[in-house]
Design an enzyme around this catalytic site. Sequence first.
Site, mmCIF file in Angstrom:
data_model
loop_
_atom_site.group_PDB
_atom_site.id
_atom_site.type_symbol
_atom_site.label_atom_id
_atom_site.label_comp_id
_atom_site.label_asym_id
_atom_site.label_seq_id
_atom_site.Cartn_x
_atom_site.Cartn_y
_atom_site.Cartn_z
ATOM 1 N N HIS A 245 0.872 -1.191 0.000
ATOM 2 C CA HIS A 245 0.000 0.000 0.000
ATOM 3 C C HIS A 245 0.902 1.232 0.000
ATOM 4 O O HIS A 245 1.974 1.218 0.627
ATOM 5 C CB HIS A 245 -0.840 0.062 1.296
ATOM 6 C CG HIS A 245 -2.116 -0.722 1.274
ATOM 7 N ND1 HIS A 245 -2.594 -1.375 2.390
ATOM 8 C CD2 HIS A 245 -3.025 -0.933 0.296
ATOM 9 C CE1 HIS A 245 -3.750 -1.961 2.096
ATOM 10 N NE2 HIS A 245 -4.027 -1.717 0.824
ATOM 11 N N CYS B 57 -2.020 3.017 9.207
ATOM 12 C CA CYS B 57 -3.063 2.083 8.753
ATOM 13 C C CYS B 57 -4.199 1.983 9.760
ATOM 14 O O CYS B 57 -5.329 1.658 9.376
ATOM 15 C CB CYS B 57 -2.510 0.673 8.600
ATOM 16 S SG CYS B 57 -1.078 0.517 7.575
HETATM 17 N N1 ARG Z 1 -3.658 -7.079 6.463
HETATM 18 C C1 ARG Z 1 -4.105 -5.862 5.872
HETATM 19 C C2 ARG Z 1 -4.069 -5.997 4.354
HETATM 20 O O1 ARG Z 1 -3.168 -6.630 3.866
HETATM 21 C C3 ARG Z 1 -3.261 -4.718 6.332
HETATM 22 C C4 ARG Z 1 -3.753 -3.390 5.836
HETATM 23 C C5 ARG Z 1 -2.895 -2.260 6.291
HETATM 24 N N2 ARG Z 1 -3.429 -1.038 5.876
HETATM 25 C C6 ARG Z 1 -2.781 -0.073 5.231
HETATM 26 N N3 ARG Z 1 -3.405 1.016 4.991
HETATM 27 N N4 ARG Z 1 -1.557 -0.228 4.788
HETATM 28 O O2 ARG Z 1 -4.925 -5.515 3.657
#
Ligand code: ARG
Length: 279
Positions: A169, A263
């Site tokens: 992300h 996050c």
């Molecule tokens: N386990 C989640 C995923 O892989 C973690 C999300 C983390 N969020 C972020 N905005 N980076 O989607």
Amino acid sequence: MTADFSGPTILMCPADYYGIEYEINPWMSRSRQSDPELSRQQWHGLRSVLESLGVDVRLMEPVDGLPDLVFTANAGLVCRDSVFLPRFRHEARQGETPLDDTCFQSHGFQTVSLPEGMNFEGAGDALFCGDTLFAGYLIRSDAAAMQWVAAEIGCRVIPLQLVDDYYYHLDTCFCPLSATEAICFLPAFDEYAQQALREHVPELIEVEADEARRFACNAVAVGRHVVLNSGCPQLEAELSRRGFTTHPTTLDEFIKAGGSAKCLTLRLDGEDAAVWPID
Ligand code: ARG
């Protein structure tokens, strides 16, 4: 009712049902479970630091069976009174979107759904720095989704291709702090994106690989305060030099799912770094 906030306001979701129940990024392994009690403590630690900085923390109801709901950054992209809802790439997270929708409506937002077939993971991949939407794509969100959102908002978009699965992300490798300053880990981007970041962000604060892996870029900026995971001393020193006050808080249980401070939050009244276009 319209969305109306008197100060910094952040959406969080308690970690009551957080856990590693599936594997959708390289940080996650069902054989490396999170500790429920410690997760709750660390989540409360983050909430307390934010509240000590004057943040109004709003809560979303946690739901059994949706362990990643805790990561509210993915609940949507906020722009003024509207929220662009996520369309998650992985089925495991798709059940979150109707709950995000209800939550935003109850806070007075108008919610917008992207056309079917476009993957979009909210503020996890779309971050304003000044009047420009910086948009991570490829691993989770689609470039076409970012163009669609930017056209709706009427803003400039800079699509940034993410090339390292560990930085899946945008908010794992890029963090706007103000309209002109951003933290970033350049090796997570392709050449073209690296060049675009250097060109369009006046003050780029680069982090080293070992601190990037500690989620140094996954920081929450509230005015000139920056809340981030512990274990990032070089970034903290650099931020202090630039006049920021840093607030390290341990969030290691969430790294097991590929997340950290940013996050776990979603700014509802607009990031300090964001300059939204006039209606
Ligand atoms: N386990 C989640 C995923 O892989 C973690 C999300 C983390 N969020 C972020 N905005 N980076 O989607």
